[in-house]
Design a protein around this motif. Structure first.
Motif, PDB file in Angstrom:
ATOM      1  N   GLY A   1      35.623  33.950 -52.235  1.00  0.00           N
ATOM      2  CA  GLY A   1      36.429  34.510 -51.154  1.00  0.00           C
ATOM      3  C   GLY A   1      37.882  34.085 -51.244  1.00  0.00           C
ATOM      4  O   GLY A   1      38.795  34.886 -50.994  1.00  0.00           O
TER       5      GLY A   1
ATOM      6  N   CYS B   1      34.029  46.117 -51.155  1.00  0.00           N
ATOM      7  CA  CYS B   1      32.835  46.162 -52.005  1.00  0.00           C
ATOM      8  C   CYS B   1      33.214  46.535 -53.438  1.00  0.00           C
ATOM      9  O   CYS B   1      32.671  45.970 -54.390  1.00  0.00           O
ATOM     10  CB  CYS B   1      31.818  47.151 -51.443  1.00  0.00           C
ATOM     11  SG  CYS B   1      31.014  46.583 -49.930  1.00  0.00           S
TER      12      CYS B   1
ATOM     13  N   ILE C   1      34.772  43.464 -55.098  1.00  0.00           N
ATOM     14  CA  ILE C   1      33.749  42.463 -55.403  1.00  0.00           C
ATOM     15  C   ILE C   1      32.882  42.927 -56.570  1.00  0.00           C
ATOM     16  O   ILE C   1      32.548  42.144 -57.459  1.00  0.00           O
ATOM     17  CB  ILE C   1      32.914  42.136 -54.145  1.00  0.00           C
ATOM     18  CG1 ILE C   1      33.808  41.441 -53.108  1.00  0.00           C
ATOM     19  CG2 ILE C   1      31.711  41.265 -54.498  1.00  0.00           C
ATOM     20  CD1 ILE C   1      33.205  41.340 -51.715  1.00  0.00           C
TER      21      ILE C   1
ATOM     22  N   LEU D   1      30.518  35.759 -54.662  1.00  0.00           N
ATOM     23  CA  LEU D   1      30.173  36.995 -53.961  1.00  0.00           C
ATOM     24  C   LEU D   1      29.626  38.034 -54.934  1.00  0.00           C
ATOM     25  O   LEU D   1      30.116  38.155 -56.061  1.00  0.00           O
ATOM     26  CB  LEU D   1      31.405  37.556 -53.248  1.00  0.00           C
ATOM     27  CG  LEU D   1      31.996  36.649 -52.168  1.00  0.00           C
ATOM     28  CD1 LEU D   1      33.336  37.175 -51.710  1.00  0.00           C
ATOM     29  CD2 LEU D   1      31.034  36.545 -50.997  1.00  0.00           C
TER      30      LEU D   1
ATOM     31  N   ASP E   1      26.214  36.142 -50.784  1.00  0.00           N
ATOM     32  CA  ASP E   1      26.859  35.063 -51.525  1.00  0.00           C
ATOM     33  C   ASP E   1      25.780  34.184 -52.137  1.00  0.00           C
ATOM     34  O   ASP E   1      24.623  34.232 -51.746  1.00  0.00           O
ATOM     35  CB  ASP E   1      27.846  34.265 -50.663  1.00  0.00           C
ATOM     36  CG  ASP E   1      27.203  33.596 -49.458  1.00  0.00           C
ATOM     37  OD1 ASP E   1      25.972  33.486 -49.400  1.00  0.00           O
ATOM     38  OD2 ASP E   1      27.941  33.183 -48.555  1.00  0.00           O
TER      39      ASP E   1
ATOM     40  N   LYS F   1      28.601  40.785 -45.202  1.00  0.00           N
ATOM     41  CA  LYS F   1      27.280  40.164 -45.346  1.00  0.00           C
ATOM     42  C   LYS F   1      26.358  40.623 -44.215  1.00  0.00           C
ATOM     43  O   LYS F   1      25.197  40.969 -44.468  1.00  0.00           O
ATOM     44  CB  LYS F   1      27.409  38.646 -45.362  1.00  0.00           C
ATOM     45  CG  LYS F   1      27.973  38.118 -46.663  1.00  0.00           C
ATOM     46  CD  LYS F   1      28.286  36.650 -46.733  1.00  0.00           C
ATOM     47  CE  LYS F   1      27.594  35.710 -45.844  1.00  0.00           C
ATOM     48  NZ  LYS F   1      28.029  34.314 -45.992  1.00  0.00           N
TER      49      LYS F   1
ATOM     50  N   SER G   1      37.565  35.464 -44.785  1.00  0.00           N
ATOM     51  CA  SER G   1      36.277  34.928 -44.356  1.00  0.00           C
ATOM     52  C   SER G   1      35.635  35.845 -43.315  1.00  0.00           C
ATOM     53  O   SER G   1      34.425  36.112 -43.369  1.00  0.00           O
ATOM     54  CB  SER G   1      36.467  33.522 -43.788  1.00  0.00           C
ATOM     55  OG  SER G   1      35.244  33.006 -43.335  1.00  0.00           O
TER      56      SER G   1
ATOM     57  N   THR H   1      36.174  39.082 -42.963  1.00  0.00           N
ATOM     58  CA  THR H   1      35.782  40.320 -43.651  1.00  0.00           C
ATOM     59  C   THR H   1      34.485  40.109 -44.422  1.00  0.00           C
ATOM     60  O   THR H   1      33.574  40.937 -44.352  1.00  0.00           O
ATOM     61  CB  THR H   1      36.909  40.775 -44.605  1.00  0.00           C
ATOM     62  OG1 THR H   1      38.097  41.003 -43.838  1.00  0.00           O
ATOM     63  CG2 THR H   1      36.529  42.044 -45.336  1.00  0.00           C
ATOM     64  N   ILE H   2      34.389  39.002 -45.132  1.00  0.00           N
ATOM     65  CA  ILE H   2      33.179  38.715 -45.903  1.00  0.00           C
ATOM     66  C   ILE H   2      31.980  38.571 -44.968  1.00  0.00           C
ATOM     67  O   ILE H   2      30.888  39.082 -45.259  1.00  0.00           O
ATOM     68  CB  ILE H   2      33.370  37.458 -46.778  1.00  0.00           C
ATOM     69  CG1 ILE H   2      34.388  37.763 -47.892  1.00  0.00           C
ATOM     70  CG2 ILE H   2      32.045  36.982 -47.361  1.00  0.00           C
ATOM     71  CD1 ILE H   2      34.892  36.535 -48.630  1.00  0.00           C
TER      72      ILE H   2
END
Length: 168
Positions: A66, A55, A58, A107, A95, A88, A81, A83-84
């Motif tokens: 990503g 976080c 980002i 992101l 996103d 989310k 992917s 982890t994202i």
């Protein structure tokens, strides 16, 4: 081993190097475990320090893709992917389609993700003040050591046939 113990180390250079290697491996294990155990940091639902650190990255690079994160961190795009997706699902990031390239997703941290980023920022500040409030020559020596460690790890992975190209 605490500082005072490290200052009173004795033995041959080989014995000290062996002890340093053993200590380093123990610390790496502690870091790995500590970054992956979900905790209540008081900033929303339980999260791992790794999630909080993502976080923070980002939030520092708002609108990053990503794939760019995976390149930055030298992890595979598949791992990034996953982890994202977790971030989310927990409501830490969202996103959005890129305004220029509609195929690209950017992101952004949510308010909850911003609080998670603050946890990682506080951890990093504490680490910096406790470990790196040292004279410049020691700071440079530490940076050299960390860089050598990363280079060694990259070479070892290549020698072991771990040639997955992170980020690809």
């Amino acid at each position: 081993m605490v500082d005072s113990e490290a200052d009173s180390v004795s033995g041959s250079d080989e014995e000290i190097a062996s002890q340093a290697t053993e200590t380093l491996l123990r610390v790496i294990n502690k870091l790995q475990q500590g970054r992956r155990i979900p905790r209540d940091f008081g900033a929303g639902p339980p999260m791992t320090l790794l999630e909080a650190e993502m976080c923070l990255l980002i939030s520092r690079h708002d609108g990053i893709a990503g794939s760019e994160l995976s390149d930055m961190l030298s992890v595979t795009r598949a791992a990034m992917s996953q982890t994202i997706s977790k971030l989310k699902k927990k409501g830490f990031v969202r996103d959005a389609p890129d305004s220029v390239n509609y195929k690209r997703k950017t992101l952004h941290v949510t308010p909850l993700g911003k609080r998670a980023a603050e946890v990682a920022e506080a951890y990093a500040r504490t680490m910096t003040s406790e470990l790196f409030d040292i004279p410049r020559e020691e700071l440079i020596a530490n940076l050299r050591f960390i860089t050598k460690l990363e280079t060694f790890h990259d070479r070892a992975n290549k020698a072991w046939g771990l040639t997955d190209q992170p980020g690809h």
